[in-house]
Structure formats: C-alpha cells, structure tokens
Design an enzyme around this catalytic site. Structure first.
Site, PDB file in Angstrom:
ATOM      1  N   SER A  20       1.039  -0.862   0.007  1.00 41.51           N
ATOM      2  CA  SER A  20       0.222   0.730  -0.308  1.00 41.51           C
ATOM      3  C   SER A  20       0.948   1.540   0.316  1.00 41.51           C
ATOM      4  CB  SER A  20      -1.234   0.198   0.895  1.00 41.51           C
ATOM      5  OG  SER A  20      -1.083   1.290   1.149  1.00 41.51           O
ATOM      6  N   LYS A  47       2.595  -3.455   6.854  1.00 41.78           N
ATOM      7  CA  LYS A  47       2.864  -3.055   4.859  1.00 41.78           C
ATOM      8  C   LYS A  47       4.390  -3.412   5.120  1.00 41.78           C
ATOM      9  CE  LYS A  47      -1.014  -4.233   4.316  1.00 41.78           C
ATOM     10  NZ  LYS A  47      -1.586  -5.656   3.077  1.00 41.78           N
ATOM     11  N   TYR A  65      -0.614  -0.338  11.244  1.00 37.99           N
ATOM     12  CA  TYR A  65      -0.988  -1.313  10.232  1.00 37.99           C
ATOM     13  C   TYR A  65      -0.190  -0.827   8.899  1.00 37.99           C
ATOM     14  CZ  TYR A  65      -3.446  -1.166   4.770  1.00 37.99           C
ATOM     15  OH  TYR A  65      -3.017  -1.499   3.894  1.00 37.99           O
TER      16      TYR A  65
END
Ligand code: UD1
Length: 358
Positions: A149, A177, A173
C-alpha cells in the site's frame, strides 16, 4: 481438480469448460473473495489462469463466489474457507492443487482498528505471511505477489511518490505493510524467491457487471464507499476531513485507481514473475490526483444529483496529497490504466444501486 475438502465450497453456475484450462497454471489467491481479490480473480481467469481462493470471509460475503462464477462463466469457483494462520489448511490446499504461484491479499486493513487492536494486525498480517511462507517453501513455490500500500510512504516528502522514497509508518497497519515488505526482501536474498510487491494507491469503483464491488461490513473509513452510502441514503452526508490543506481546493488529494485496472496490475506482475523470475516493487496508481470535493462532485454526476457534505476537522494522520509516480510500473510491467474517474464513480454506483447485498 484434486480431492474435495470439507471446507471446499463449490458453486455451480454454468458449465462451460475451456480447452485452455488443461494448460493453465493454477494460482492461489488468499483473500480472493475480498474487494481487490475478487476483481483480480476475474482478471486472472480472463488471462487464462486457474484460481483457488482461500478466504475466511471476515470482511467479505460468500455470495461473492456465486457472482464470480457468473462473471467468469465457470461451473465451479474453488474456495477454501479459512485463515492464512491455519497451516494445516494451507498444507492441504498445496497437496490438493498443483499451485504455480500465490497472490496474497488476505490481511486486515483499517487504520483506526489497527491502533485499537495492534496485536490482531501483527497476527493476521505478519504471522499470516510467515505461515504462508512456511507452506510455500515446503511446496517449492517461488513466486508470490504481495498486496502492499502507499501507506508505506507515511508522510511523503515529495509527490509524485517514487518507489525509492523512504518507507515509514504512522500506525500499526502501516507498520505491518512495511515489516512485510522487509520480510519479503530479506527472504528473497536468502532463497530463490521472486516477489511482486504492489503498492496500491486508492482503489475505487467496481466491476462493470455490477456483480462485485466494495462491500464494507461497517461504516466505511475510506472516501468512495462512504460517498456511495451517502448516495444510497444510508448515511446523511459526507464529512470532509479538513478544507485547509495546501491543495487546489483545500481538501485532501489522492490518486484513485479503478479496481479493474488494479486487478490487471496483478496479472501483469504475476506474468512477469513467471516468465522472468525477476522480482519487482511498483506503485499502482494513475499519476492523477483528485480532491475530496472533486470526488464528491464526480460521484454526484454519476448519480444525477448533488450529494450533501459538511466540512469537518482534519482526520489525524492524513497527508495533504498522495500521488503515485507511475513510470516504474509502466516500464517494468507495461502497466497503464484504462479507466478514469467517471468510470470509477459510475461503476461504483451501478454496483451499489443494483447489486450490493443489504
Ligand atoms: C487510508 C489510510 C491508509 C490506507 C488507505 C487504503 C488513513 C489515515 N489512511 O488512506 O493508510 O492505506 O486508506 O485503505 O486512514 N475523507 C473524507 N471523509 C471521509 C473519508 C475520507 O474527507 O469520510 C478524505 C480523507 O481525509 C482523504 C481522502 O478522503 O483526504 C481519502 O481518504 P481514504 O479513502 O480514507 O484514503 P487515504 O486517506 O488515502
């Protein structure tokens, strides 16, 4: 097709068998019933691959499988219901299917939730990746496409953002990643793996059939599904998070990419890995940014009326502008987007209006 599993769900639609299927390579899609996963399923079938899905339906609906069968005119959509944390189930899938490569979507993705429940994010997103690794290593799989992302750029110093920009995180989050990308890099240095790391900008829109699209279980965090709920009357108005940014109209600017273009990016990434065994890290965006107000107006045009909004305080952690440098994706994968903002809004509205399960 391998032995049936208790947890294998078959969904019969129309029985059309393709002769090409005998030669097709089989791809495991973890999270293949989700928003991006389901569109990628369709793109893979259209490109001549066979696909096996693993999904625990934590943020998707099993009816997606029936719809995937309808879109792709397959008599059977193979799906195992379960988690990437279930190593026994992963091993079973690789025993029952001759898998050539994996596209790994299965992950949690809500920023606010990750701040409240970081351990759940570490478990699903990082331990899940490690469980998958263990299985694919045993199975001798060398190729994996990973859902990353633009969140890995944190608060970027420059836009458009190139793949060489420093990686940062501002929440659990984002940490998962960045950590996953680092795990992939170090794993590829030690073993003969080749990974396609795809850094998504802002996915939007739905399949033109109206049969699949974004279907968040709760009140959406992201802009387009929120606007869609305002358009359908489920929510009263859009809250525009800040209109005092240093942008064209003061509201946040993002690089929205049609989910069907994003799906095609996965096919190209996979084909590149399988044909060259060369790994890559690329942005998937359009290179064009739109503001919150521009998005709301464009969606209103698709719906045929103005959609209500109010100006609200900034959302903590938001950046003014997030825009992809798309040159590397074009150079390495030959990736170019086909759809624009009007397509994203019209296809989203088509999905919401006609098909979304209530
Ligand atoms: C968000 C996440 C990001 C994640 C991405 C994809 C945050 C801070 N960032 O990115 O980590 O990778 O989703 O899931 O949550 N907006 C409104 N009103 C709304 C919703 C959004 O004004 O109700 C604005 C935002 O302030 C932003 C733009 O719309 O300017 C896009 O927001 P969103 O769709 O949440 O995406 P990102 O902020 O880019």
């Amino acid at each position: 097709m391998g032995q049936r599993s208790d947890r294998q769900l078959d969904h019969c639609t129309r029985s059309i068998a393709s002769a090409d299927n005998q030669m097709a390579q089989k791809i495991l899609l973890t999270g293949g019933a989700g928003y991006i996963g389901s569109h990628t399923y369709v793109a893979l079938i259209e490109a001549g691959f066979e696909v096996v899905i693993l999904d625990n339906f934590s943020n998707s609906n099993p009816s997606v499988l029936i719809r995937l069968g309808q879109i792709t005119r397959q008599n059977q959509v193979i799906c195992y219901e379960g988690s990437v944390l279930d190593k026994a189930l992963l091993a079973q899938i690789f025993t029952e299917h001759d898998i050539s490569a994996v596209i790994h979507f299965a992950a949690l993705k809500a920023v606010g939730e990750s701040v409240e429940q970081p351990l759940a994010y570490f478990s699903t997103n990082i331990t899940g990746l490690l469980c998958l690794f263990e299985t694919i290593k045993t199975a001798g799989i060398k190729h994996l496409v990973f859902s990353s992302s633009a969140t890995v750029y944190g608060e970027p110093e420059e836009v458009p953002i190139s793949e060489t920009a420093p990686l940062q995180f501002t929440n659990p989050y984002g940490f998962t990643k960045v950590a996953s990308e680092q795990i992939l890099t170090q794993a590829a240095a030690a073993d003969p793996w080749a990974f396609g790391v795809l850094r998504y900008f802002n996915p939007a829109g739905a399949h033109p059939s109206g049969l699949i699209g974004e279907d968040p279980f709760d009140i959406p965090n992201n802009l387009m599904p929120y606007i869609a709920k305002v358009a359908s009357g489920a929510l009263p108005h859009l809250n525009v998070f800040g209109n005092d940014y240093d942008t064209r109209d003061g509201t946040g600017e993002r690089d929205y990419i049609h989910v069907c273009d994003l799906a095609q990016g996965h096919v190209l990434s996979l084909q590149k890995l399988l044909s060259t065994h060369e790994g890559h890290v690329v942005n998937l965006g359009t290179g064009q940014a739109y503001s919150v107000l521009e998005m709301n107006a464009a969606y209103g045009e698709a719906v045929g009326r103005d959609l209500p909004y109010v100006i609200a305080p900034r959302r903590p952690g938001d950046v003014p502008t997030c825009l992809a440098d798309v040159r590397k994706a074009k150079k390495v994968l030959g990736f170019e987007t086909q759809f624009g903002l009007a397509d994203m809004c019209q296809s989203s509205w088509n999905w919401i209006e006609t098909q979304a399960p209530s």
